[in-house]
Structure formats: C-alpha cells, structure tokens
Enzyme design. Structure first.
Site, PDB file in Angstrom:
ATOM      1  N   GLU A 127      13.504   3.695   1.188  1.00 28.66           N
ATOM      2  CA  GLU A 127      12.732   4.187   2.337  1.00 28.66           C
ATOM      3  C   GLU A 127      13.404   3.804   3.655  1.00 28.66           C
ATOM      4  O   GLU A 127      12.744   3.460   4.618  1.00 28.66           O
ATOM      5  CB  GLU A 127      11.297   3.635   2.277  1.00 28.66           C
ATOM      6  CG  GLU A 127      10.591   3.868   0.964  1.00 28.66           C
ATOM      7  CD  GLU A 127      10.495   5.344   0.564  1.00 28.66           C
ATOM      8  OE1 GLU A 127      10.750   6.221   1.415  1.00 28.66           O
ATOM      9  OE2 GLU A 127      10.192   5.624  -0.594  1.00 28.66           O
TER      10      GLU A 127
ATOM     11  N   PHE B 249       0.838  -1.197   0.000  1.00 22.67           N
ATOM     12  CA  PHE B 249       0.000   0.000   0.000  1.00 22.67           C
ATOM     13  C   PHE B 249       0.874   1.248   0.000  1.00 22.67           C
ATOM     14  O   PHE B 249       1.738   1.416   0.866  1.00 22.67           O
ATOM     15  CB  PHE B 249      -0.903   0.003   1.245  1.00 22.67           C
ATOM     16  CG  PHE B 249      -1.815   1.191   1.312  1.00 22.67           C
ATOM     17  CD1 PHE B 249      -2.908   1.302   0.465  1.00 22.67           C
ATOM     18  CD2 PHE B 249      -1.583   2.213   2.234  1.00 22.67           C
ATOM     19  CE1 PHE B 249      -3.749   2.406   0.524  1.00 22.67           C
ATOM     20  CE2 PHE B 249      -2.423   3.321   2.306  1.00 22.67           C
ATOM     21  CZ  PHE B 249      -3.509   3.415   1.448  1.00 22.67           C
ATOM     22  N   GLY B 250       0.655   2.113  -0.967  1.00 24.01           N
ATOM     23  CA  GLY B 250       1.376   3.383  -1.049  1.00 24.01           C
ATOM     24  C   GLY B 250       0.467   4.523  -0.645  1.00 24.01           C
ATOM     25  O   GLY B 250      -0.667   4.624  -1.135  1.00 24.01           O
ATOM     26  N   TYR B 251       0.968   5.391   0.226  1.00 26.62           N
ATOM     27  CA  TYR B 251       0.157   6.533   0.676  1.00 26.62           C
ATOM     28  C   TYR B 251       0.916   7.849   0.536  1.00 26.62           C
ATOM     29  O   TYR B 251       0.392   8.914   0.863  1.00 26.62           O
ATOM     30  CB  TYR B 251      -0.287   6.327   2.137  1.00 26.62           C
ATOM     31  CG  TYR B 251       0.870   6.222   3.101  1.00 26.62           C
ATOM     32  CD1 TYR B 251       1.529   5.003   3.298  1.00 26.62           C
ATOM     33  CD2 TYR B 251       1.331   7.335   3.793  1.00 26.62           C
ATOM     34  CE1 TYR B 251       2.617   4.905   4.159  1.00 26.62           C
ATOM     35  CE2 TYR B 251       2.405   7.245   4.664  1.00 26.62           C
ATOM     36  CZ  TYR B 251       3.045   6.031   4.835  1.00 26.62           C
ATOM     37  OH  TYR B 251       4.124   5.933   5.688  1.00 26.62           O
ATOM     38  N   GLY B 252       2.170   7.767   0.077  1.00 28.21           N
ATOM     39  CA  GLY B 252       2.991   8.966  -0.095  1.00 28.21           C
ATOM     40  C   GLY B 252       3.533   8.986  -1.510  1.00 28.21           C
ATOM     41  O   GLY B 252       2.788   8.855  -2.484  1.00 28.21           O
ATOM     42  N   SER B 253       4.851   9.077  -1.600  1.00 31.46           N
ATOM     43  CA  SER B 253       5.456   9.162  -2.943  1.00 31.46           C
ATOM     44  C   SER B 253       5.167   7.921  -3.775  1.00 31.46           C
ATOM     45  O   SER B 253       5.209   7.982  -5.010  1.00 31.46           O
ATOM     46  CB  SER B 253       6.964   9.375  -2.829  1.00 31.46           C
ATOM     47  OG  SER B 253       7.556   8.299  -2.136  1.00 31.46           O
TER      48      SER B 253
HETATM   49  C1  BEZ Z   1       4.388   5.444   0.537  1.00 25.75           C
HETATM   50  O1  BEZ Z   1       4.243   6.168  -0.411  1.00 25.75           O
HETATM   51  O2  BEZ Z   1       3.584   4.602   0.837  1.00 25.75           O
HETATM   52  C2  BEZ Z   1       5.546   5.579   1.404  1.00 25.75           C
HETATM   53  C3  BEZ Z   1       5.556   6.561   2.315  1.00 25.75           C
HETATM   54  C4  BEZ Z   1       6.641   6.679   3.126  1.00 25.75           C
HETATM   55  C5  BEZ Z   1       7.692   5.790   3.001  1.00 25.75           C
HETATM   56  C6  BEZ Z   1       7.634   4.800   2.096  1.00 25.75           C
HETATM   57  C7  BEZ Z   1       6.555   4.668   1.292  1.00 25.75           C
END
Ligand code: BEZ
Length: 188
Positions: A99, A24-28
């Site tokens: 990450e 699951f991606g929630y940021g970049s």
């Molecule tokens: C992400 O996009 O899910 C993510 C956010 C922070 C660190 C690694 C991945």
C-alpha cells in the site's frame, strides 16, 4: 504522481515485530487478506467516509491510465464499516509495501459489533498525496473504473469485490453501491 510512503510508515510508528495490534480494513483488505492474522471481526470506525478518490497507478491502473481505489475522508457523521484484523506488527512490513502509493498509517478507534472498542491502525491516503484524484461525477468515476487495468487486475473487479463483500457484511455504503451499479452497466 506517486509517493512511496513505505519508509514514512515504517519510521513514524515503529513497533516491536512481535507486538500485536489491530488493523482496520475498508478496501481490498476486507476481501483480500493475504497476510497472517490471529482473528478478524467486522468492525466500523466513526467520522470517516469511504471514497473512490485515490488514484491507482501501480495496482488497478497504470501511470498513463490510473484506476481509482478507496481512501477515507473526514465526514463527521459518517460510519465506515469494514473488517478488523488482530496481527503481529511484523505483518505491517509487506502491507506498507503493498500500500505504498500514498497511504499513511493512522490511529483510529475500532468499534466491534458486540459494543466493545479498541485502538487500531488504518491506511489513509490524504488529499495532499500525489496520487490523490479527488471527487468527480459518479458516471466519470464509473467509466474510469470500468476501463482501468493494472498489475493486480481490472479496476472493475476491485470495486465489484468490495461491493459484494460489503453486502455480505450487511454494510450501508451508497457511494460504493451506486458506483458498482453504474460500472455493471459499462461495457467491459
Ligand atoms: C484497506 O483495505 O483497508 C486499505 C485500503 C487502502 C489502502 C490500504 C488498505
């Protein structure tokens, strides 16, 4: 200030390289999926809120002037919308490195828009990691994000790309949208 989590991630959840799993991606990872995947779909997770509370000394800032990037914090009624990727486990290796600054993989339940759900992984930086900055007034966070730059580019671009991607998903996220609004008003 930094905690290299690469080895912890690779030891705590070992997978066969060819095993398939959901991430699951929630940021970049929503807008910068520079890794191979089999399929991807919008999804959400429950009980987690996205917050710009993690310091970035290696991507969107520097050790002297860290930026802010997202992590997830427990919030019982929260829903966090993002993107789910079905990947081969070997794809985690470079992601663990990308990450590495405080993020650990956790298992969560992913909910898809068709009502189905499955288990998957998510990277979370908890408040006990050395790069955690925590909450600050929105204006202070906006000013920090507007001025920080790192090897991966301006911190401002990270926030504005995330806000645009979330709008594209039709996602609700007051924290991100209010920060983006304030950063757009800050001088570059
Ligand atoms: C992400 O996009 O899910 C993510 C956010 C922070 C660190 C690694 C991945």
């Amino acid at each position: 200030m930094t905690l290299d989590t690469t080895h912890i991630n690779q030891q705590r959840m070992p997978f066969d390289d060819q095993a398939e799993l959901w991430l699951f991606g929630y940021g970049s990872l929503i807008w910068k999926a520079e890794f191979p995947y089999h399929e991807r779909h919008p999804a959400h997770i429950c009980g987690w809120a996205r917050r710009f509370w993690q310091g970035s000394h290696d991507h969107r800032g520097t050790p002297k002037a860290p930026g802010r990037v997202v992590t997830l914090v427990n919030e019982p009624d929260a829903i966090c919308q993002g993107m789910a990727y079905r990947i081969d486990a070997e794809t985690l290796r470079p992601l663990d490195i990308r990450e590495k600054n405080g993020y650990l993989r956790e298992i969560v339940t992913l909910h898809f828009t068709d009502g189905s759900h499955t288990e998957g992984l998510v990277y979370i930086a908890t408040e006990d990691n050395a790069a955690f900055l925590g909450e600050a007034p929105l204006n202070a966070m906006a000013e920090q994000i507007a001025s920080a730059h790192g090897p991966s580019g301006p911190n401002r671009d990270y926030l504005l790309n995330l806000a645009t991607s979330l709008e594209g998903l039709g996602a609700e996220d007051r924290h991100v949208f209010e920060l983006a609004e304030r950063v757009r008003r800050c001088p570059p």
